[in-house]
Design a protein around this motif. Structure first.
Motif, PDB file in Angstrom:
ATOM      1  N   LEU A  69      36.513  15.551  89.085  1.00 47.57           N
ATOM      2  CA  LEU A  69      37.238  16.014  90.271  1.00 47.57           C
ATOM      3  C   LEU A  69      37.850  17.389  90.035  1.00 47.57           C
ATOM      4  O   LEU A  69      37.810  18.256  90.926  1.00 47.57           O
ATOM      5  CB  LEU A  69      38.330  15.002  90.640  1.00 47.57           C
ATOM      6  CG  LEU A  69      37.834  13.610  91.063  1.00 47.57           C
ATOM      7  CD1 LEU A  69      39.020  12.692  91.328  1.00 47.57           C
ATOM      8  CD2 LEU A  69      36.943  13.703  92.288  1.00 47.57           C
ATOM      9  N   TRP A  70      38.411  17.594  88.854  1.00 54.18           N
ATOM     10  CA  TRP A  70      39.007  18.901  88.530  1.00 54.18           C
ATOM     11  C   TRP A  70      37.936  19.986  88.522  1.00 54.18           C
ATOM     12  O   TRP A  70      38.139  21.082  89.086  1.00 54.18           O
ATOM     13  CB  TRP A  70      39.684  18.830  87.176  1.00 54.18           C
ATOM     14  CG  TRP A  70      40.190  20.151  86.680  1.00 54.18           C
ATOM     15  CD1 TRP A  70      41.365  20.765  86.994  1.00 54.18           C
ATOM     16  CD2 TRP A  70      39.510  21.039  85.768  1.00 54.18           C
ATOM     17  NE1 TRP A  70      41.467  21.965  86.344  1.00 54.18           N
ATOM     18  CE2 TRP A  70      40.354  22.166  85.592  1.00 54.18           C
ATOM     19  CE3 TRP A  70      38.298  20.988  85.090  1.00 54.18           C
ATOM     20  CZ2 TRP A  70      39.997  23.232  84.761  1.00 54.18           C
ATOM     21  CZ3 TRP A  70      37.945  22.043  84.269  1.00 54.18           C
ATOM     22  CH2 TRP A  70      38.789  23.146  84.112  1.00 54.18           C
ATOM     23  N   LEU A  71      36.801  19.697  87.922  1.00 53.54           N
ATOM     24  CA  LEU A  71      35.720  20.672  87.847  1.00 53.54           C
ATOM     25  C   LEU A  71      35.182  20.989  89.239  1.00 53.54           C
ATOM     26  O   LEU A  71      34.911  22.157  89.562  1.00 53.54           O
ATOM     27  CB  LEU A  71      34.604  20.124  86.956  1.00 53.54           C
ATOM     28  CG  LEU A  71      33.486  21.080  86.535  1.00 53.54           C
ATOM     29  CD1 LEU A  71      34.051  22.258  85.765  1.00 53.54           C
ATOM     30  CD2 LEU A  71      32.452  20.336  85.689  1.00 53.54           C
ATOM     31  N   SER A 110      34.223  25.624  79.549  1.00 54.59           N
ATOM     32  CA  SER A 110      34.190  26.994  80.060  1.00 54.59           C
ATOM     33  C   SER A 110      32.800  27.371  80.551  1.00 54.59           C
ATOM     34  O   SER A 110      32.645  28.010  81.596  1.00 54.59           O
ATOM     35  CB  SER A 110      34.645  27.976  78.973  1.00 54.59           C
ATOM     36  OG  SER A 110      35.954  27.693  78.535  1.00 54.59           O
ATOM     37  N   VAL A 111      31.792  26.965  79.798  1.00 52.68           N
ATOM     38  CA  VAL A 111      30.411  27.227  80.216  1.00 52.68           C
ATOM     39  C   VAL A 111      30.111  26.531  81.539  1.00 52.68           C
ATOM     40  O   VAL A 111      29.466  27.112  82.429  1.00 52.68           O
ATOM     41  CB  VAL A 111      29.432  26.752  79.122  1.00 52.68           C
ATOM     42  CG1 VAL A 111      28.003  26.749  79.644  1.00 52.68           C
ATOM     43  CG2 VAL A 111      29.543  27.647  77.894  1.00 52.68           C
ATOM     44  N   ALA A 112      30.581  25.297  81.688  1.00 54.02           N
ATOM     45  CA  ALA A 112      30.352  24.561  82.929  1.00 54.02           C
ATOM     46  C   ALA A 112      31.017  25.259  84.106  1.00 54.02           C
ATOM     47  O   ALA A 112      30.414  25.395  85.185  1.00 54.02           O
ATOM     48  CB  ALA A 112      30.878  23.134  82.795  1.00 54.02           C
ATOM     49  N   VAL A 113      32.250  25.719  83.923  1.00 54.53           N
ATOM     50  CA  VAL A 113      32.955  26.400  85.004  1.00 54.53           C
ATOM     51  C   VAL A 113      32.239  27.692  85.387  1.00 54.53           C
ATOM     52  O   VAL A 113      32.017  27.975  86.577  1.00 54.53           O
ATOM     53  CB  VAL A 113      34.415  26.687  84.605  1.00 54.53           C
ATOM     54  CG1 VAL A 113      35.092  27.582  85.643  1.00 54.53           C
ATOM     55  CG2 VAL A 113      35.190  25.387  84.451  1.00 54.53           C
ATOM     56  N   ILE A 114      31.858  28.494  84.394  1.00 58.80           N
ATOM     57  CA  ILE A 114      31.192  29.770  84.670  1.00 58.80           C
ATOM     58  C   ILE A 114      29.843  29.545  85.346  1.00 58.80           C
ATOM     59  O   ILE A 114      29.530  30.150  86.384  1.00 58.80           O
ATOM     60  CB  ILE A 114      31.019  30.572  83.367  1.00 58.80           C
ATOM     61  CG1 ILE A 114      32.385  31.006  82.825  1.00 58.80           C
ATOM     62  CG2 ILE A 114      30.123  31.789  83.599  1.00 58.80           C
ATOM     63  CD1 ILE A 114      32.314  31.670  81.465  1.00 58.80           C
ATOM     64  N   GLY A 115      29.029  28.671  84.758  1.00 61.88           N
ATOM     65  CA  GLY A 115      27.693  28.445  85.304  1.00 61.88           C
ATOM     66  C   GLY A 115      27.720  27.888  86.715  1.00 61.88           C
ATOM     67  O   GLY A 115      27.010  28.374  87.597  1.00 61.88           O
ATOM     68  N   GLY A 149      27.844  18.091  97.445  1.00 61.98           N
ATOM     69  CA  GLY A 149      26.768  18.416  96.518  1.00 61.98           C
ATOM     70  C   GLY A 149      27.283  18.874  95.169  1.00 61.98           C
ATOM     71  O   GLY A 149      26.712  18.536  94.125  1.00 61.98           O
ATOM     72  N   THR A 150      28.382  19.623  95.178  1.00 63.06           N
ATOM     73  CA  THR A 150      28.966  20.076  93.915  1.00 63.06           C
ATOM     74  C   THR A 150      29.529  18.911  93.121  1.00 63.06           C
ATOM     75  O   THR A 150      29.395  18.851  91.891  1.00 63.06           O
ATOM     76  CB  THR A 150      30.076  21.108  94.187  1.00 63.06           C
ATOM     77  OG1 THR A 150      29.526  22.209  94.904  1.00 63.06           O
ATOM     78  CG2 THR A 150      30.680  21.616  92.887  1.00 63.06           C
ATOM     79  N   LEU A 151      30.177  17.973  93.821  1.00 59.47           N
ATOM     80  CA  LEU A 151      30.705  16.789  93.141  1.00 59.47           C
ATOM     81  C   LEU A 151      29.599  16.051  92.406  1.00 59.47           C
ATOM     82  O   LEU A 151      29.743  15.696  91.220  1.00 59.47           O
ATOM     83  CB  LEU A 151      31.377  15.869  94.162  1.00 59.47           C
ATOM     84  CG  LEU A 151      31.805  14.499  93.630  1.00 59.47           C
ATOM     85  CD1 LEU A 151      32.981  14.635  92.686  1.00 59.47           C
ATOM     86  CD2 LEU A 151      32.130  13.550  94.764  1.00 59.47           C
ATOM     87  N   LYS A 152      28.488  15.835  93.075  1.00 54.28           N
ATOM     88  CA  LYS A 152      27.382  15.134  92.422  1.00 54.28           C
ATOM     89  C   LYS A 152      26.685  16.033  91.412  1.00 54.28           C
ATOM     90  O   LYS A 152      26.194  15.556  90.376  1.00 54.28           O
ATOM     91  CB  LYS A 152      26.388  14.657  93.479  1.00 54.28           C
ATOM     92  CG  LYS A 152      26.969  13.633  94.445  1.00 54.28           C
ATOM     93  CD  LYS A 152      25.938  13.138  95.430  1.00 54.28           C
ATOM     94  CE  LYS A 152      25.430  14.239  96.328  1.00 54.28           C
ATOM     95  NZ  LYS A 152      24.467  13.742  97.341  1.00 54.28           N
ATOM     96  N   GLY A 153      26.636  17.330  91.704  1.00 53.88           N
ATOM     97  CA  GLY A 153      25.959  18.257  90.804  1.00 53.88           C
ATOM     98  C   GLY A 153      26.660  18.464  89.486  1.00 53.88           C
ATOM     99  O   GLY A 153      26.031  18.894  88.510  1.00 53.88           O
ATOM    100  N   THR A 154      27.963  18.154  89.442  1.00 57.19           N
ATOM    101  CA  THR A 154      28.670  18.308  88.169  1.00 57.19           C
ATOM    102  C   THR A 154      28.129  17.373  87.097  1.00 57.19           C
ATOM    103  O   THR A 154      28.380  17.585  85.909  1.00 57.19           O
ATOM    104  CB  THR A 154      30.181  18.043  88.345  1.00 57.19           C
ATOM    105  OG1 THR A 154      30.362  16.744  88.929  1.00 57.19           O
ATOM    106  CG2 THR A 154      30.820  19.090  89.230  1.00 57.19           C
ATOM    107  N   SER A 155      27.396  16.337  87.516  1.00 56.56           N
ATOM    108  CA  SER A 155      26.849  15.409  86.522  1.00 56.56           C
ATOM    109  C   SER A 155      25.880  16.103  85.574  1.00 56.56           C
ATOM    110  O   SER A 155      25.629  15.610  84.468  1.00 56.56           O
ATOM    111  CB  SER A 155      26.136  14.248  87.221  1.00 56.56           C
ATOM    112  OG  SER A 155      25.074  14.726  88.032  1.00 56.56           O
ATOM    113  N   ILE A 156      25.363  17.262  85.990  1.00 57.89           N
ATOM    114  CA  ILE A 156      24.403  17.968  85.141  1.00 57.89           C
ATOM    115  C   ILE A 156      25.067  18.552  83.898  1.00 57.89           C
ATOM    116  O   ILE A 156      24.405  18.851  82.906  1.00 57.89           O
ATOM    117  CB  ILE A 156      23.679  19.066  85.951  1.00 57.89           C
ATOM    118  CG1 ILE A 156      22.359  19.439  85.284  1.00 57.89           C
ATOM    119  CG2 ILE A 156      24.572  20.299  86.130  1.00 57.89           C
ATOM    120  CD1 ILE A 156      21.496  20.348  86.126  1.00 57.89           C
ATOM    121  N   VAL A 157      26.400  18.717  83.938  1.00 50.91           N
ATOM    122  CA  VAL A 157      27.084  19.303  82.780  1.00 50.91           C
ATOM    123  C   VAL A 157      27.090  18.341  81.607  1.00 50.91           C
ATOM    124  O   VAL A 157      27.485  18.720  80.489  1.00 50.91           O
ATOM    125  CB  VAL A 157      28.526  19.717  83.131  1.00 50.91           C
ATOM    126  CG1 VAL A 157      28.529  20.726  84.268  1.00 50.91           C
ATOM    127  CG2 VAL A 157      29.385  18.513  83.489  1.00 50.91           C
TER     128      VAL A 157
END
Length: 282
Positions: free
Chosen positions: A75-77, A149-154, A215-223
């Protein structure tokens, strides 16, 4: 000899019986609907009674500390990436609509590049940035860019490309007369954008932005591929230790469904708020 003319009384025609309106029979539709209901019911019964789903394990881990910690990071991401992505995307949209050809070209190139590159490739590239630049300003990039940090930037750079097009479409949807009226009042470009254009553009921006949020919520699973302990990675750690793959994946699935449902309800009310006075509020 005079003839006496007599007029026959005019009588109204008898009332005709009202036509009876018979609704069309939709036997095929009701049969199909009944079949769908039966199939859905059978599916739900199968899922509820199949012991392989291990619902007791799902209930035990659904609110466990590790799962809730991963959910919190997800959720934070999501919130951070959406905020940063739309901030950068708004800037890119303004540059794309600028009269300066250089700024337009830079914005177009950014959107073209980041929409053309898969998000997984971008994350892996940033994760291995140390191979290209071992140090930046005397700081080792390995220590500077951790997995989070990589996840946030990407994710931010990726989302900004799509947000730019969403915002640009919203700005273009505003009637040109509104902007000309603001110009006639002497409002500067910045105030026209923040006071006149963006508030009206929100009607067109909110629906796709809501879809982007989900989509972003579900897409964060890729990290999880770069070892960020989000919701999916947290359940993976559990089933790698317990081998309870199916129930742990169900835990993640149920949380994603729950959160996206809440976001969908929120999106509905936000859309209704910005549709006030347009006849589109429901």
């Amino acid at each position: 000899m005079s003839a006496i003319l007599t007029e026959k009384p005019v009588t109204a025609p008898p009332d005709e019986p009202a036509l009876r309106i018979v609704p069309a029979r939709r036997t095929g539709q009701w049969t199909a609907a009944a079949a769908v209901v039966v199939l859905v019911a059978l599916g739900l019964v199968s899922v509820a009674t199949n012991r392989a789903f291990q619902w007791d394990v799902v209930g035990a881990y659904f609110t466990s500390t590790s799962v809730l910690r991963g959910l919190g990071l997800t959720l934070w991401l999501t919130a951070l990436v959406m905020a940063l992505g739309f901030a950068l995307g708004t800037l890119l949209a303004v540059l794309r609509l600028s009269g300066n050809p250089v700024l337009r070209a830079v914005s177009w190139g950014y959107v073209w590049f980041f929409r053309s590159t898969p998000i997984l490739v971008q994350l892996l590239f940033w994760f291995n940035i140390g191979a290209l630049y071992p140090t930046i300003l005397g700081i080792h990039t390995v220590n500077l860019l951790g997995p989070v940090s990589v996840a946030v930037i990407g994710l931010t750079l990726h989302e900004a490309a799509y947000a730019a097009e969403v915002v640009r479409g919203g700005i273009l949807s505003v009637d040109r007369g509104q902007i000309e009226a603001a110009q006639s009042l002497g409002l500067g470009r910045g105030r026209r954008l923040t006071r006149i254009v963006l508030p009206q553009a929100m009607r067109a921006i909110v629906p796709p932005a809501g879809n982007m949020l989900i989509g972003t919520l579900k897409g964060t699973s890729i990290v999880s591929v770069i070892a960020v302990q989000d919701l999916l990675y947290s359940v993976q750690l559990v089933y790698h230790a317990t081998y309870q793959v199916i129930p742990m994946l169900l835990v993640a699935t149920l949380w994603y469904v729950l959160v996206t449902s809440v976001l969908s309800v929120g999106q509905h009310y936000v859309e209704r708020h910005y549709a006030r006075g347009t006849g589109g509020a429901r």
